[in-house]
Structures are given as structure tokens and as C-alpha cells.
Design an enzyme around this catalytic site. Structure first.
Site, PDB file in Angstrom:
ATOM      1  N   ARG A   1       0.880  -1.181   0.000  1.00 41.54           N
ATOM      2  CA  ARG A   1       0.000   0.000   0.000  1.00 41.54           C
ATOM      3  C   ARG A   1       0.910   1.221   0.000  1.00 41.54           C
ATOM      4  O   ARG A   1       1.748   1.379   0.887  1.00 41.54           O
ATOM      5  CB  ARG A   1      -0.911   0.017   1.230  1.00 41.54           C
ATOM      6  CG  ARG A   1      -1.604   1.360   1.399  1.00 41.54           C
ATOM      7  CD  ARG A   1      -2.712   1.362   2.409  1.00 41.54           C
ATOM      8  NE  ARG A   1      -3.866   0.673   1.892  1.00 41.54           N
ATOM      9  CZ  ARG A   1      -5.099   0.781   2.412  1.00 41.54           C
ATOM     10  NH1 ARG A   1      -5.316   1.572   3.444  1.00 41.54           N
ATOM     11  NH2 ARG A   1      -6.105   0.116   1.895  1.00 41.54           N
TER      12      ARG A   1
ATOM     13  N   HIS B   1      -7.436   0.909  -6.473  1.00 46.71           N
ATOM     14  CA  HIS B   1      -7.629   0.028  -5.301  1.00 46.71           C
ATOM     15  C   HIS B   1      -8.312  -1.250  -5.804  1.00 46.71           C
ATOM     16  O   HIS B   1      -9.467  -1.520  -5.495  1.00 46.71           O
ATOM     17  CB  HIS B   1      -8.489   0.755  -4.271  1.00 46.71           C
ATOM     18  CG  HIS B   1      -8.427   0.170  -2.891  1.00 46.71           C
ATOM     19  ND1 HIS B   1      -7.654  -0.935  -2.561  1.00 46.71           N
ATOM     20  CD2 HIS B   1      -9.059   0.528  -1.737  1.00 46.71           C
ATOM     21  CE1 HIS B   1      -7.811  -1.206  -1.279  1.00 46.71           C
ATOM     22  NE2 HIS B   1      -8.657  -0.343  -0.759  1.00 46.71           N
TER      23      HIS B   1
ATOM     24  N   GLN C   1     -10.208  -3.773  -3.520  1.00 43.44           N
ATOM     25  CA  GLN C   1     -11.516  -3.277  -3.099  1.00 43.44           C
ATOM     26  C   GLN C   1     -12.589  -3.614  -4.124  1.00 43.44           C
ATOM     27  O   GLN C   1     -13.698  -4.037  -3.792  1.00 43.44           O
ATOM     28  CB  GLN C   1     -11.441  -1.746  -2.896  1.00 43.44           C
ATOM     29  CG  GLN C   1     -12.720  -1.148  -2.385  1.00 43.44           C
ATOM     30  CD  GLN C   1     -13.042  -1.621  -0.983  1.00 43.44           C
ATOM     31  OE1 GLN C   1     -12.199  -1.550  -0.096  1.00 43.44           O
ATOM     32  NE2 GLN C   1     -14.253  -2.117  -0.772  1.00 43.44           N
TER      33      GLN C   1
ATOM     34  N   ASP D   1     -17.299   7.557  -1.554  1.00 42.37           N
ATOM     35  CA  ASP D   1     -16.066   7.354  -0.778  1.00 42.37           C
ATOM     36  C   ASP D   1     -15.697   8.698  -0.153  1.00 42.37           C
ATOM     37  O   ASP D   1     -16.267   9.741  -0.504  1.00 42.37           O
ATOM     38  CB  ASP D   1     -14.957   6.823  -1.712  1.00 42.37           C
ATOM     39  CG  ASP D   1     -13.682   6.425  -0.969  1.00 42.37           C
ATOM     40  OD1 ASP D   1     -13.729   6.265   0.271  1.00 42.37           O
ATOM     41  OD2 ASP D   1     -12.631   6.290  -1.637  1.00 42.37           O
TER      42      ASP D   1
ATOM     43  N   CYS E   1     -16.301   1.877   0.450  1.00 44.23           N
ATOM     44  CA  CYS E   1     -15.167   1.001   0.789  1.00 44.23           C
ATOM     45  C   CYS E   1     -14.776   1.092   2.260  1.00 44.23           C
ATOM     46  O   CYS E   1     -14.123   0.194   2.771  1.00 44.23           O
ATOM     47  CB  CYS E   1     -13.975   1.317  -0.108  1.00 44.23           C
ATOM     48  SG  CYS E   1     -13.292   2.962   0.155  1.00 44.23           S
TER      49      CYS E   1
ATOM     50  N   ARG F   1     -13.704  -8.248   1.598  1.00 42.37           N
ATOM     51  CA  ARG F   1     -12.274  -8.032   1.346  1.00 42.37           C
ATOM     52  C   ARG F   1     -11.501  -9.315   1.672  1.00 42.37           C
ATOM     53  O   ARG F   1     -10.599  -9.726   0.933  1.00 42.37           O
ATOM     54  CB  ARG F   1     -11.740  -6.872   2.205  1.00 42.37           C
ATOM     55  CG  ARG F   1     -12.280  -5.507   1.818  1.00 42.37           C
ATOM     56  CD  ARG F   1     -11.810  -5.082   0.435  1.00 42.37           C
ATOM     57  NE  ARG F   1     -10.364  -5.066   0.338  1.00 42.37           N
ATOM     58  CZ  ARG F   1      -9.578  -4.084   0.790  1.00 42.37           C
ATOM     59  NH1 ARG F   1     -10.103  -3.008   1.332  1.00 42.37           N
ATOM     60  NH2 ARG F   1      -8.247  -4.156   0.661  1.00 42.37           N
TER      61      ARG F   1
HETATM   62  N1   CP Z   1     -11.214  -0.040   2.335  1.00 41.79           N
HETATM   63  C1   CP Z   1      -9.947  -0.121   2.795  1.00 41.79           C
HETATM   64  O1   CP Z   1      -9.018  -0.375   2.046  1.00 41.79           O
HETATM   65  O2   CP Z   1      -9.824   0.094   4.121  1.00 41.79           O
HETATM   66  P1   CP Z   1      -8.462   0.260   4.938  1.00 41.79           P
HETATM   67  O3   CP Z   1      -7.885   1.610   4.562  1.00 41.79           O
HETATM   68  O4   CP Z   1      -8.877   0.205   6.369  1.00 41.79           O
HETATM   69  O5   CP Z   1      -7.524  -0.835   4.559  1.00 41.79           O
HETATM   70  N1  NVA Z   2     -10.036   6.762  -1.295  1.00 39.74           N
HETATM   71  C1  NVA Z   2      -9.611   6.339   0.032  1.00 39.74           C
HETATM   72  C2  NVA Z   2      -9.781   4.863   0.161  1.00 39.74           C
HETATM   73  C3  NVA Z   2      -9.393   4.321   1.511  1.00 39.74           C
HETATM   74  C4  NVA Z   2      -9.555   2.833   1.597  1.00 39.74           C
HETATM   75  C5  NVA Z   2      -8.166   6.737   0.259  1.00 39.74           C
HETATM   76  O1  NVA Z   2      -7.361   6.556  -0.652  1.00 39.74           O
HETATM   77  O2  NVA Z   2      -7.861   7.252   1.338  1.00 39.74           O
END
Ligand code: CP
Ligand code: NVA
Length: 319
Positions: free
Chosen positions: A114, A141, A144, A232, A275, A303
Site C-alpha cells: 500500500r 484500489h 476493493q 467514498d 469502501c 475483502r
Molecule cells: N477499504 C480499505 O481499504 O480500508 P483500509 O484503509 O482500512 O484498509
Molecule cells: N479513497 C480512500 C480509500 C481508503 C480505503 C483513500 O485513498 O484514502
């Protein structure tokens, strides 16, 4: 050292099965991963297909769902994990993604990253001899979306031909929705302020692939008749900026809030997805998030199952 003694890891042949973007895979391959996810969810994967395997989970950004679902998922499949943060690894002090990939490939069987730099993810994947999985970047993502498609289909049947509406920021998750529309053959309507529309490149790619992806400025128009309405956060992790810029984003995005009035424009049996984490009272109201159409916690659970499908495809199912 004897002349015959040399590193076990002698290069990748065949090449590793990376999971970087939905666009990298054809529809049947993604469907295969979802089929594996469904089998895992039903408890049909009874052996321990990842026994003896270790997955490195690297987080340069915070996470709750991704971290826990990957860790639990790998363990349930019989494997082990090593969790690293950007701050406590040399990657966070400037060691190159390429060298990190070369080293980790000697220790582990897959790497999940990540990061707020898709360039870093791509460099890691280009030099890893084990599968690399995208755990979120500033532009996508994909894990997701695998969970989101699984969730929609569990509740409403095949997603192909359905209308999905996105309201809010044209962010990383929205961009993966665009890729998913092309690969899973659903119509996607995206309502954003002009300043926060998704990039032309991903829209052009999806349309060239035959996808129907339409942009709107009026969320009610985008949502009309949709079977799924998604939103989101207004400020993604890669967009965290000084207060003035955040205030401006909030002002721009306020008309795109997913609330009961907006949801009334959707199909009566539309499902609501997010998400998570949600900022209740900003992009989504409590009433909608906790209402009868919300499937957000099924989506969060999925997930775990969807990523098992990805892991099984990448690690246990080599053809
Ligand atoms: N939706 C998602 O990826 O959540 P986290 O940021 O908690 O991993
Ligand atoms: N769009 C959000 C998703 C988090 C899972 C971010 O990137 O912070």
C-alpha cells in the site's frame, strides 16, 4: 561455500502473477479469482494451499481492513505474513523499490504494497520474482473492487449489464470502478465536481475497451435508476493537504453527499456501497449508511474472501 551452493531463488520462470490493476487481466481471469473467492467463502478450500508460504505486507499508509483481511486471509489459507510499515523499513529511508523487490523475493512468496506512489508499486513489481499485489495506490484500489463486485453479485446477481452510480470524488477507488466497468461489463455513471473528475486516460482506456462510463455534474441524474450507488471519502490519504484546500474540497463535494434524498432517485432495490472508512455526515449520512439498502459491512467482510481468491490465483493455482 561449495561450488554447487547458490541462492535458491534463481529467477522467475514462468513470470510471477502480479495483481496490480484490473486492466492488466481479462474478464475470465478476474472471474476465476472471484470463483476462488466464493469457494473460499463457502469453506470449500479445506486443505492449506499456502502452507509453507510467506506473504510480506508493506504499508506506507494507514489501513484497518486491508491489513487485517490480508493477515487473517493468508493465515486461514495456511500461510504466514510479515507486516512492515514504510517508517520501519529501509524502503521508507530511500532504499529503492527495485532493490527491495530483489531482496524480499529471496525471503517471501508474495508482496502486498500500500503506497501513495503507483510508480513505486510498478518498480517493485518490475523487479520482484514473486507476485506483487496492489493494496491501494493514489490511482487505484483493485482489491476493493474485487470485494465490491462479489458483494453486488451476492445481493443482486450478475453485475454485467447493471447500472452502477458513483457520487463524490473521482479518486483512486473511482478509477478502479472505471476499470471494473470494462472488465465486468457494467454501466458506470460518475457524478463529480468538474475539478475532481477522474483522469481522461483511464476513461479513454475503458471506453476503448467497450465500456459505458458516463460523467455527470448532477448526482441525481447519475443515480437515476441505478442498482448500486457508491461513494467514498472526500479526502483520500494521498490528498491530505493544508486546511484551506480541504475546506475547498468539502465545499465542492457537499452537493454530492449520498443521503436519503439522493438515494430516492436510484432503483428501489439499489444497494449502497462504500469502501470505508466512512466520514459519516460528510460523503454519506448515518441514515443511508445504517439503512436497509446499505451493504457496506458485507463489502468489508468480502475483502477477506476476495483477497483469498487473488492469493489462490497468484500463489496456489499456477498453470
Ligand atoms: N477499504 C480499505 O481499504 O480500508 P483500509 O484503509 O482500512 O484498509
Ligand atoms: N479513497 C480512500 C480509500 C481508503 C480505503 C483513500 O485513498 O484514502
Amino acid at each position: 561455500m561449495s561450488a554447487a551452493l547458490k541462492p535458491v531463488h534463481g529467477g522467475a520462470s514462468p513470470p510471477p502473477r502480479h495483481f496490480l490493476e484490473l486492466m492488466d487481466h481479462d474478464g475470465p481471469t478476474l472471474r476465476r479469482m472471484l470463483d476462488l473467492a466464493v469457494r473460499a467463502k463457502r469453506g470449500e478450500i479445506t486443505q492449506r494451499p499456502l502452507a509453507g508460504k510467506t506473504v510480506a505486507l508493506i504499508f506506507e499508509k494507514p489501513s484497518t481492513r486491508t491489513r487485517v483481511s490480508f493477515e487473517v486471509g493468508v493465515r486461514q489459507l495456511g500461510g504466514e505474513v510479515v507486516v512492515l510499515s514504510g517508517a520501519d523499513s529501509q524502503l521508507g529511508r530511500g532504499e529503492s523499490p527495485a532493490d527491495t523487490a530483489r531482496v524480499l523475493s529471496r525471503y517471501v512468496d508474495a508482496i502486498m504494497l500500500r503506497t501513495s506512489s503507483v510508480a513505486k508499486l510498478r518498480e517493485l513489481a518490475a523487479h520482484a520474482t514473486v507476485p506483487v499485489i496492489n493494496g491501494l495506490t493514489e490511482v487505484s484500489h483493485p482489491c476493493q473492487l474485487m470485494a465490491d463486485v462479489l458483494t453486488f453479485e451476492e445481493h443482486r446477481g450478475p453485475i454485467a449489464g447493471q447500472v452502477v452510480a458513483w457520487t463524490g470524488d473521482g479518486n483512486n477507488v473511482a478509477q478502479s470502478f472505471i476499470q471494473a466497468a470494462a472488465r465486468f461489463r457494467f454501466t458506470l455513471r460518475i457524478a463529480t465536481p468538474a475539478e475532481l473528475a477522474p483522469p481522461a486516460e483511464v476513461l479513454d482506456w475503458a471506453r476503448a475497451e467497450g465500456a459505458t462510463v458516463e460523467l455527470f455534474r448532477d448526482p441525481a441524474e447519475a443515480v437515476r435508476g441505478a442498482r448500486c450507488v457508491v461513494t467514498d471519502t472526500w479526502v483520500s490519504m494521498s490528498d491530505e493537504t493544508p486546511d484551506a484546500a480541504t475546506t475547498n474540497r468539502h465545499n465542492l463535494l457537499a452537493p454530492f453527499q449520498l443521503n436519503a434524498a439522493l438515494l430516492r432517485h436510484a432503483a428501489p432495490d439499489a444497494v449502497v456501497m462504500h469502501c470505508l472508512p466512512a466520514h459519516r455526515g460528510e460523503e454519506i449520512t448515518d441514515e443511508v449508511m445504517d439503512g436497509p439498502q446499505s451493504v457496506v459491512f458485507d463489502e468489508a467482510e468480502n475483502r477477506l474472501h476476495a483477497q483469498k481468491g487473488v492469493l489462490l490465483w497468484a500463489l496456489a493455482e499456477r498453470g
